[in-house]
Write a protein that holds these residues in place. Sequence first.
Motif, short mmCIF file in Angstrom:
data_model
loop_
_atom_site.label_atom_id
_atom_site.label_comp_id
_atom_site.label_asym_id
_atom_site.label_seq_id
_atom_site.Cartn_x
_atom_site.Cartn_y
_atom_site.Cartn_z
N LEU A 9 -6.38 -4.61 7.02
CA LEU A 9 -6.45 -3.26 6.49
C LEU A 9 -7.61 -2.57 7.19
CD1 LEU A 9 -6.02 -3.83 2.61
CD2 LEU A 9 -4.26 -3.44 4.35
N VAL A 10 -7.34 -1.44 7.80
CA VAL A 10 -8.37 -0.73 8.56
C VAL A 10 -8.52 0.68 7.99
CG1 VAL A 10 -9.11 0.10 10.81
CG2 VAL A 10 -7.90 -2.08 10.62
N GLU A 11 -9.74 0.97 7.52
CA GLU A 11 -10.01 2.29 6.97
C GLU A 11 -10.59 3.21 8.05
OE1 GLU A 11 -11.65 -0.58 3.63
OE2 GLU A 11 -11.79 -0.43 5.82
N SER A 12 -10.43 4.49 7.82
CA SER A 12 -11.04 5.51 8.67
C SER A 12 -11.20 6.77 7.85
CB SER A 12 -10.20 5.76 9.91
OG SER A 12 -8.91 6.25 9.56
N GLY A 13 -12.00 7.69 8.39
CA GLY A 13 -12.13 9.00 7.75
C GLY A 13 -13.42 9.23 7.02
N GLY A 14 -14.27 8.22 6.93
CA GLY A 14 -15.55 8.43 6.26
C GLY A 14 -16.48 9.27 7.12
N GLY A 15 -17.62 9.62 6.53
CA GLY A 15 -18.59 10.41 7.26
C GLY A 15 -19.57 11.10 6.36
N LEU A 16 -20.30 12.04 6.93
CA LEU A 16 -21.28 12.83 6.20
C LEU A 16 -20.68 14.19 5.87
CD1 LEU A 16 -24.20 13.42 5.21
CD2 LEU A 16 -24.70 14.14 7.57
N VAL A 17 -20.78 14.59 4.61
CA VAL A 17 -20.23 15.87 4.18
C VAL A 17 -21.17 16.49 3.17
CG1 VAL A 17 -18.86 14.80 2.34
CG2 VAL A 17 -18.14 16.99 3.31
N GLN A 18 -21.21 17.80 3.14
CA GLN A 18 -22.07 18.50 2.18
C GLN A 18 -21.43 18.49 0.79
OE1 GLN A 18 -22.81 22.43 3.74
NE2 GLN A 18 -24.47 21.69 5.04
N PRO A 19 -22.24 18.61 -0.24
CA PRO A 19 -21.68 18.72 -1.60
C PRO A 19 -20.67 19.85 -1.67
CG PRO A 19 -24.03 18.37 -1.71
CD PRO A 19 -23.72 18.57 -0.25
N GLY A 20 -19.56 19.57 -2.34
CA GLY A 20 -18.48 20.54 -2.43
C GLY A 20 -17.45 20.42 -1.33
N GLY A 21 -17.75 19.62 -0.33
CA GLY A 21 -16.83 19.45 0.78
C GLY A 21 -15.72 18.45 0.50
N SER A 22 -14.93 18.19 1.54
CA SER A 22 -13.77 17.31 1.41
C SER A 22 -13.74 16.29 2.54
CB SER A 22 -12.47 18.12 1.45
OG SER A 22 -12.40 19.03 0.38
N LEU A 23 -13.15 15.16 2.24
CA LEU A 23 -12.86 14.13 3.23
C LEU A 23 -11.53 13.50 2.88
CD1 LEU A 23 -16.22 12.15 3.71
CD2 LEU A 23 -15.09 13.60 5.40
N ARG A 24 -10.85 13.00 3.89
CA ARG A 24 -9.60 12.26 3.68
C ARG A 24 -9.74 10.90 4.31
NH1 ARG A 24 -4.16 12.13 6.43
NH2 ARG A 24 -2.57 11.88 4.80
N LEU A 25 -9.70 9.88 3.47
CA LEU A 25 -9.75 8.51 3.95
C LEU A 25 -8.34 8.00 4.20
CD1 LEU A 25 -12.43 6.96 1.54
CD2 LEU A 25 -12.76 8.23 3.67
N SER A 26 -8.22 7.21 5.24
CA SER A 26 -6.94 6.59 5.57
C SER A 26 -7.12 5.08 5.65
CB SER A 26 -6.42 7.10 6.91
OG SER A 26 -6.19 8.48 6.88
N CYS A 27 -6.08 4.36 5.29
CA CYS A 27 -6.06 2.90 5.38
C CYS A 27 -4.71 2.50 5.94
CB CYS A 27 -6.29 2.28 4.02
SG CYS A 27 -6.10 0.48 3.98
N VAL A 28 -4.73 1.81 7.06
CA VAL A 28 -3.49 1.36 7.69
C VAL A 28 -3.44 -0.16 7.68
CG1 VAL A 28 -2.10 1.39 9.77
CG2 VAL A 28 -3.46 3.39 9.17
N ALA A 29 -2.33 -0.68 7.22
CA ALA A 29 -2.12 -2.12 7.21
C ALA A 29 -1.33 -2.52 8.44
CB ALA A 29 -1.37 -2.53 5.95
N SER A 30 -1.75 -3.61 9.06
CA SER A 30 -1.04 -4.10 10.23
C SER A 30 -0.93 -5.62 10.14
CB SER A 30 -1.79 -3.71 11.51
OG SER A 30 -3.07 -4.31 11.55
N GLY A 31 0.03 -6.15 10.89
CA GLY A 31 0.24 -7.59 10.88
C GLY A 31 1.61 -7.94 10.34
N SER A 32 1.69 -9.12 9.73
CA SER A 32 2.95 -9.61 9.19
C SER A 32 3.20 -9.00 7.82
CB SER A 32 2.90 -11.14 9.09
OG SER A 32 4.11 -11.64 8.57
N ILE A 33 3.90 -7.88 7.79
CA ILE A 33 4.10 -7.11 6.56
C ILE A 33 5.58 -6.96 6.26
CG2 ILE A 33 3.71 -4.92 5.39
CD1 ILE A 33 1.27 -4.56 7.27
N PHE A 34 5.97 -7.40 5.08
CA PHE A 34 7.32 -7.14 4.58
C PHE A 34 7.32 -5.83 3.81
CE2 PHE A 34 11.50 -7.84 3.20
CZ PHE A 34 11.58 -7.75 1.82
N ARG A 35 6.36 -5.69 2.91
CA ARG A 35 6.16 -4.42 2.21
C ARG A 35 4.79 -4.44 1.54
NH1 ARG A 35 6.83 -4.47 -3.41
NH2 ARG A 35 7.78 -6.37 -4.27
N LEU A 36 4.30 -3.26 1.22
CA LEU A 36 3.04 -3.14 0.49
C LEU A 36 3.32 -3.08 -1.01
CD1 LEU A 36 1.08 -0.53 2.64
CD2 LEU A 36 1.12 -3.02 2.84
N GLY A 37 2.44 -3.73 -1.76
CA GLY A 37 2.51 -3.64 -3.20
C GLY A 37 1.52 -2.60 -3.70
#
Length: 120
Positions: free
Chosen positions: A4-32
């Motif tokens: 599982l690899v996350e991305s999208g973090g960082g520094l933001v001012q109060p009131g701001g927005s961020l979008r985090l992403s998590c991508v699963a890779s490897g031997s995957i049949f389905r995510l629970g």
Amino acid sequence: QVQLVESGGGLVQPGGSLRLSCVASGSIFRLGAMAWYRQAPGKQRELVARIIGDGNLYYLESVKGRFTIARDNARNSVYLQMNSLKSEDTAVYYCNGAVWSDVTSVDEYWGQGTQVTVSS
């Protein structure tokens, strides 16, 4: 092996927005069930949001109305849209999930974490 690899973090001012992403890779049949946790310095890791299937959602009380969790099964991904960020949201955010490698085998995995800092 699953990652599982996350991305999208960082520094933001109060009131701001961020979008985090998590991508699963490897031997995957389905995510629970997939979730986002966070851990601030000196505090225990806490569950921020969880999605089971497409419609069963849980949010930590302090993020309700500000954060939205969503998933894209075709991309083996889960997202956390964070709006109206506050200084108390500062933490390392971790992706967590149950990953099925076949119809009978499921294991829990964690990402490496992504830092979110809310500061002016």
